[in-house]
Design an enzyme around this catalytic site. Structure first.
Site, PDB file in Angstrom:
ATOM      1  N   CYS A 380      37.152  51.503  35.464  1.00 33.03           N
ATOM      2  CA  CYS A 380      38.186  52.051  36.345  1.00 33.03           C
ATOM      3  C   CYS A 380      38.220  53.577  36.214  1.00 33.03           C
ATOM      4  CB  CYS A 380      39.529  51.400  36.034  1.00 33.03           C
ATOM      5  SG  CYS A 380      40.748  51.575  37.361  1.00 33.03           S
ATOM      6  N   HIS A 519      37.783  45.719  36.719  1.00 36.63           N
ATOM      7  CA  HIS A 519      38.095  45.403  35.322  1.00 36.63           C
ATOM      8  C   HIS A 519      37.374  44.120  34.898  1.00 36.63           C
ATOM      9  CE1 HIS A 519      41.320  48.364  34.556  1.00 36.63           C
ATOM     10  NE2 HIS A 519      41.474  48.306  35.865  1.00 36.63           N
ATOM     11  N   GLU A 521      36.685  43.034  32.022  1.00 37.02           N
ATOM     12  CA  GLU A 521      37.240  42.423  30.808  1.00 37.02           C
ATOM     13  C   GLU A 521      38.189  41.276  31.118  1.00 37.02           C
ATOM     14  OE1 GLU A 521      40.127  45.845  31.774  1.00 37.02           O
ATOM     15  OE2 GLU A 521      37.987  45.411  31.957  1.00 37.02           O
TER      16      GLU A 521
END
Length: 547
Positions: A380, A519, A521
């Site tokens: 990001c 993102h 993750e």
């Protein structure tokens, strides 16, 4: 029709209700049942989207664009069930819904009260999708006795009363403190917590007791007797080296069996714990270790980057190495050389964030990684900082920056290589935003498609050129400067399907340097590590052999 498990907490906060809920969900799955987990938070924010990471940790984003509590990340990581907008609610959202209905006249002029209007709204939320799964696990945030949580406790009491007998049970998580001076565990806090719970009409069926020391049989009997719970349903929850040991640990203590017994499910299907045994093996049997620096601005609270830390752990499991994470404050080298702070690390990760503070340090971290050939993953804002660094130091674009924190020109003309996103395509419609819009829920949120360039590093990593990832941001890299930056060697290797929004950048002449606008993750799991984190750790391992 789903069976409902309501998970509450007492004595103190942060005992691990979210982890216990997630572990229980995974154990029920191991026995062949389908599950969904939900979080009911008592705070008055509509959602965590505008809360500081120092206040509440990270914001977990779902595929359908909800900004939710970080516990939903635990739920997904342990069960693999993608969370939805209907899996997280707060007092703020409940009261907002009730007031909207009152303004529309839906209540036909009645006096609006906590009972029944607020509690009915909560019960309606709990009921959504109850026909889709075998078990619905609902965690109530906070601790019993909190004034803001009372409507939720009353709502689940009513909900269980409304359902047929045997369709709802209550699991209560408490603390058994150890007094070193007397050398004994104290059960009184747990007794008082259950007494408080029973005073509002809820009798726990299962007690989960956090303890740093083994719980003697005599103490279990005492807890069961005074709390009106079967001794077999008093479950010990000890501290673990890794949260991913929780499913096996809870199974060993009999949590899943106690829950099934409380529902009267007999004989219970035998569990298949192969997945969690493999996870435990990968945690405890490693072939080495790597050191990764996370260069961020919220490093004082690790929960601010919870999913990133866990995704790195997953990447380590995939490569059978231990990932040592150091939290590096980007502000420390905002105005100085980053090298003394970053030398010796095998890889560098720059996560997302908002605002100007620490951004120059993140830019210096990207420069260090690029010049020293250290594996770099920018997420990001971390991608945007890498692009600004490339614009300034490689493409020689002078005063390049972002509209987010550069509002005036410097000595040279300010070049906004990152700009406020005002329009984008979501599904079949166009979303428009203005700079002055409310902050809550106005970002580019949720899952979006991206197209990867053939032959790029990311296409190799994903093994595909079409991907879908979750977003949470309101600023984008401007494609106006795409040709200039690519001429300098920075490849735009992932774009939105319409070609208007950059999703991924990478340096062609670097061993491993990738920046992503999304993102990744959020979609990583211990039994299914995200491809980017898996390969990032692999690159860190290779670099460790060169250092």
């Amino acid at each position: 029709m789903a069976r409902f498990i309501f998970i509450t907490g007492g004595v103190v906060s942060s005992l691990g209700k979210g982890l216990a809920s997630a572990a229980l969900g995974s154990l029920l799955q191991a026995r062949g049942f389908s599950v969904r987990l939900r979080k009911l938070d008592p705070y008055l924010n509509v959602d965590p989207g505008t809360m500081s990471p120092f206040e509440h940790g990270e914001v977990f984003v779902t595929d359908d664009g909800a900004e939710t509590d970080l516990d939903l990340g635990h739920y997904e990581r342990f069960t693999g069930v993608a969370a939805r907008m209907t899996d997280s609610v707060s007092s703020g959202r409940i009261y907002s819904n009730v007031l909207e209905k009152e303004r529309r006249g839906d209540y036909l002029g009645k006096t609006i009260q906590v009972i029944p209007h607020v509690t009915n709204e909560i019960k309606d939320f709990i009921s959504v999708g109850e026909d889709e799964v075998d078990f619905m696990l609902c965690e109530i945030g906070g601790t019993v006795g909190d004034i803001e949580g009372l409507p939720f406790f009353e709502a689940i009491r009513q909900f269980a009363h409304d359902k047929p007998r045997g369709q709802c049970i209550f699991m209560h998580l408490t603390l058994l403190p150890y007094l070193a001076a007397s050398g004994e565990l104290k059960t009184k806090p747990t007794q008082h917590s259950v007494k408080e719970l029973r005073s509002i009409g809820i009798q726990p069926d299962v007690l989960v007791c956090r303890s740093e020391h083994p719980i003697p049989e005599k103490e279990r009997e005492k807890i069961g007797l005074f709390c009106n719970v079967r001794k077999e349903n008093v479950i010990a929850a000890y501290d673990l080296k890794s949260i991913y040991e929780a499913p096996l640990a809870y199974h060993h203590e009999g949590l899943d069996q106690a829950v099934l017994d409380a529902f009267g499910i007999s004989p219970a299907p035998k569990p298949d714990l192969t997945v969690w045994q493999d996870v435990a093996d990968r945690i405890h049997n490693t072939d080495g270790e790597v050191n990764v620096a996370i260069v961020g601005k919220y490093v004082q609270l690790e929960d601010a980057y919870k999913s990133i830390k866990e995704a790195l752990t997953h990447g380590g499991m995939a490569n059978r190495v231990k990932v040592n994470v150091d939290w590096v404050d980007a502000e420390v080298f905002d105005h100085e050389d980053a090298a003394p702070h970053l030398e010796g690390y095998h890889a560098i990760l720059v996560p997302g964030g908002f605002g100007e503070r620490g951004t120059e340090g993140k830019i210096r971290a990207a420069q260090f990684a690029r010049e020293r050939k250290v594996p770099y993953l920018g997420i990001c804002l971390g991608m945007q900082m890498a692009v600004i660094e490339a614009a300034r130091n490689v493409a020689k674009m002078g005063d390049a920056g972002s509209e987010e924190f550069n509002h005036e020109a410097g000595e040279n003309r300010f070049i906004p290589v990152v700009y406020h996103l005002k329009e984008w395509v979501q599904g079949s419609h166009t979303v428009k935003r203005k700079v002055g819009d409310d902050k809550g829920g106005t970002m580019r949120l949720g899952a979006y498609d991206a197209t990867l360039s053939e032959g790029s590093n990311v296409a190799r990593i994903y093994g595909n050129t079409a991907i879908e990832e979750r977003h949470r941001h309101r600023y984008e890299v401007d494609t106006e400067y795409k040709d200039t930056l690519e001429a300098s060697g920075l490849q735009f290797s992932g774009m939105s399907p319409d070609g208007r929004l950059p999703e991924i950048v990478e340096w062609k002449d670097h061993p491993w340097f990738i920046g992503v606008q999304f993102h990744p993750e959020l979609k990583s799991k211990p039994f299914a590590p995200h491809p980017l984190f898996k390969d990032f750790v692999r690159a860190a391992v290779e670099n460790s052999r060169l250092v």
